[in-house]
Design a protein around this motif. Sequence first.
Motif, short mmCIF file in Angstrom:
data_model
loop_
_atom_site.label_atom_id
_atom_site.label_comp_id
_atom_site.label_asym_id
_atom_site.label_seq_id
_atom_site.Cartn_x
_atom_site.Cartn_y
_atom_site.Cartn_z
N THR A 9 0.84 -1.19 0.00
CA THR A 9 0.00 0.00 0.00
C THR A 9 0.88 1.24 0.00
O THR A 9 1.81 1.35 0.81
CB THR A 9 -0.92 0.02 1.24
N ARG A 24 -0.78 7.98 -9.03
CA ARG A 24 -1.83 7.06 -8.58
C ARG A 24 -2.14 6.03 -9.66
O ARG A 24 -2.19 4.82 -9.40
CB ARG A 24 -3.09 7.84 -8.21
N LYS A 28 -1.19 2.03 -9.38
CA LYS A 28 -2.29 1.07 -9.41
C LYS A 28 -2.10 0.07 -10.54
O LYS A 28 -2.37 -1.13 -10.39
CB LYS A 28 -3.64 1.80 -9.57
N TYR A 29 -1.62 0.56 -11.68
CA TYR A 29 -1.37 -0.32 -12.82
C TYR A 29 -0.35 -1.39 -12.47
O TYR A 29 -0.42 -2.52 -12.94
CB TYR A 29 -0.87 0.51 -14.01
N THR A 33 -1.88 -0.92 -3.92
CA THR A 33 -3.05 -0.24 -3.37
C THR A 33 -2.63 1.19 -3.08
O THR A 33 -1.61 1.41 -2.41
CB THR A 33 -3.52 -0.94 -2.07
N VAL A 34 -3.39 2.16 -3.58
CA VAL A 34 -2.94 3.55 -3.52
C VAL A 34 -3.97 4.44 -2.83
O VAL A 34 -5.17 4.34 -3.08
CB VAL A 34 -2.67 4.10 -4.94
#
Length: 233
Positions: A9, A24, A28-29, A33-34
């Motif tokens: 995260t 972000r 995420k890609y 977890t962002v």
Amino acid sequence: MENPESPATVLIVEDEPGIADILRITLKYHGFTVHTAATGRQAVIAAREHRPDLVLLDVMLPDGNGWEVCRTLRAERDDLAVIFVTARDAPRDVVGGLALGGDDYITKPFGVDEVVARVHAVLRRTRREPEAVDPVLRHGDLEMDETTFTVRRAGEHVDLTPTEYNLLRHLLRNAGRIVTKEQLLQHVWQYDTVVESTVVETYISYLRRKLDRLGPPLIETRRGIGYGLRALA
């Protein structure tokens, strides 16, 4: 600390929406977890709520600066990784950020691929259960066995003096980040105060000579700041 196999995260603390969105979406890609925050106050609240593994922290924030946010977060969680991301690229700022406890320092403008590589490098070092620590430090094709005090690169033995070994061990333990000359003097040579000396540069050159004959250059220089092992993609 969480199991190092679980998704990490990341908390992004950035007041410029465009930069925050790029970071972000990219993270995420890549499976992270962002969470995001635009101020120092929001960052502290988000860190308490989401308990991130790593914080990408801007230095210049609307309600203060990232240095103070880092101090607050570190006081509450010493296992939290922090990477400063800022336009402040003066050597004194970089040295100050690392001395404050930052695990790395990225200057703007930056490439998103570089950010992802740095995040992975820091998390490889920080998201590790103490009881599961491998006595062999590894970085690419470089291996150091701390039980036998041996070093190999590309499978070949590297003969090091005690000082060279201690210097390389400190770089390996901080792989993927830049370690300042002052920190190396304190941790490797146990100098209590910063002194003017060429000893670090001299021993870095010794290490390069022995390691680079077995593969691509591993040690990078951040001019005016320090040294580190290159981040692995």
